[in-house]
Design a protein around this motif. Structure first.
Motif, PDB file in Angstrom:
ATOM      1  N   LEU A  20      34.826 -44.779 -59.093  1.00 14.97           N
ATOM      2  CA  LEU A  20      34.704 -43.784 -58.023  1.00 14.97           C
ATOM      3  C   LEU A  20      36.050 -43.562 -57.358  1.00 14.97           C
ATOM      4  O   LEU A  20      36.777 -44.514 -57.064  1.00 14.97           O
ATOM      5  CB  LEU A  20      33.699 -44.251 -56.971  1.00 14.97           C
ATOM      6  N   CYS A  52      36.064 -38.955 -60.407  1.00 12.91           N
ATOM      7  CA  CYS A  52      34.682 -39.374 -60.188  1.00 12.91           C
ATOM      8  C   CYS A  52      34.389 -39.277 -58.697  1.00 12.91           C
ATOM      9  O   CYS A  52      35.012 -39.962 -57.888  1.00 12.91           O
ATOM     10  CB  CYS A  52      34.494 -40.803 -60.697  1.00 12.91           C
ATOM     11  N   LEU A  53      33.434 -38.411 -58.336  1.00  9.98           N
ATOM     12  CA  LEU A  53      33.134 -38.176 -56.920  1.00  9.98           C
ATOM     13  C   LEU A  53      31.985 -39.020 -56.397  1.00  9.98           C
ATOM     14  O   LEU A  53      32.105 -39.650 -55.350  1.00  9.98           O
ATOM     15  CB  LEU A  53      32.789 -36.700 -56.698  1.00  9.98           C
ATOM     16  N   LEU A  54      30.862 -38.991 -57.093  1.00  6.97           N
ATOM     17  CA  LEU A  54      29.651 -39.673 -56.631  1.00  6.97           C
ATOM     18  C   LEU A  54      28.877 -40.243 -57.803  1.00  6.97           C
ATOM     19  O   LEU A  54      28.916 -39.700 -58.897  1.00  6.97           O
ATOM     20  CB  LEU A  54      28.720 -38.695 -55.905  1.00  6.97           C
ATOM     21  N   SER A  55      28.145 -41.305 -57.524  1.00  8.57           N
ATOM     22  CA  SER A  55      27.267 -41.877 -58.536  1.00  8.57           C
ATOM     23  C   SER A  55      25.910 -42.141 -57.898  1.00  8.57           C
ATOM     24  O   SER A  55      25.832 -42.661 -56.787  1.00  8.57           O
ATOM     25  CB  SER A  55      27.858 -43.195 -59.061  1.00  8.57           C
ATOM     26  N   HIS A  56      24.859 -41.755 -58.588  1.00 12.16           N
ATOM     27  CA  HIS A  56      23.509 -42.008 -58.102  1.00 12.16           C
ATOM     28  C   HIS A  56      23.277 -43.519 -58.064  1.00 12.16           C
ATOM     29  O   HIS A  56      23.744 -44.231 -58.947  1.00 12.16           O
ATOM     30  CB  HIS A  56      22.495 -41.335 -59.034  1.00 12.16           C
ATOM     31  N   VAL A  62      26.120 -38.857 -62.644  1.00 11.86           N
ATOM     32  CA  VAL A  62      27.389 -39.083 -61.957  1.00 11.86           C
ATOM     33  C   VAL A  62      28.011 -37.715 -61.727  1.00 11.86           C
ATOM     34  O   VAL A  62      27.941 -36.838 -62.583  1.00 11.86           O
ATOM     35  CB  VAL A  62      28.331 -39.968 -62.803  1.00 11.86           C
ATOM     36  N   LEU A  63      28.590 -37.522 -60.552  1.00  8.12           N
ATOM     37  CA  LEU A  63      29.222 -36.248 -60.219  1.00  8.12           C
ATOM     38  C   LEU A  63      30.729 -36.376 -60.405  1.00  8.12           C
ATOM     39  O   LEU A  63      31.368 -37.259 -59.812  1.00  8.12           O
ATOM     40  CB  LEU A  63      28.910 -35.840 -58.779  1.00  8.12           C
ATOM     41  N   TYR A  64      31.288 -35.515 -61.248  1.00 10.29           N
ATOM     42  CA  TYR A  64      32.720 -35.493 -61.518  1.00 10.29           C
ATOM     43  C   TYR A  64      33.306 -34.180 -61.027  1.00 10.29           C
ATOM     44  O   TYR A  64      32.628 -33.153 -61.039  1.00 10.29           O
ATOM     45  CB  TYR A  64      32.983 -35.607 -63.023  1.00 10.29           C
TER      46      TYR A  64
END
Length: 95
Positions: A20, A52-56, A62-64
């Motif tokens: 992240l 990498c912005l966010l991970s559930h 995963v938000l990239y």
């Protein structure tokens, strides 16, 4: 041989391994498949910067950030994408 050089760092990794907040660059273009075509439309291409912005909490998705586009991706898809660590120069710009 990596044992001979204690300062050797393997800069290549899978996109799914990108921590992240870290940035990297795509090492290759997506394959010539329908999913690969969609990823190219979203900006996934060789040399483009990704972070990498966010991970559930459960791990997927995963938000990239790909260039200026936010892309949600399952880890199994990100496992097949090779990236290398982005190196910044002393001025804070990509090298």
């Amino acid at each position: 041989m990596t044992d001979a050089c204690p300062f050797f760092i393997d800069w290549n990794m899978r996109l799914s391994e990108l921590p992240l907040g870290e940035r990297a660059r795509f090492e290759s273009d997506p394959p010539a498949t329908p999913l690969g075509a969609r990823l190219r439309q979203l900006g996934v291409r060789r040399g483009e910067t990704v972070s990498c912005l966010l991970s559930h909490p459960a791990g997927d998705p995963v938000l990239y950030l790909v260039g200026e586009t936010a892309v949600a991706m399952r880890r199994c898809t990100a496992d097949g994408i090779s990236v290398s660590a982005a190196i910044e120069n002393k001025y804070g710009e990509d090298a």
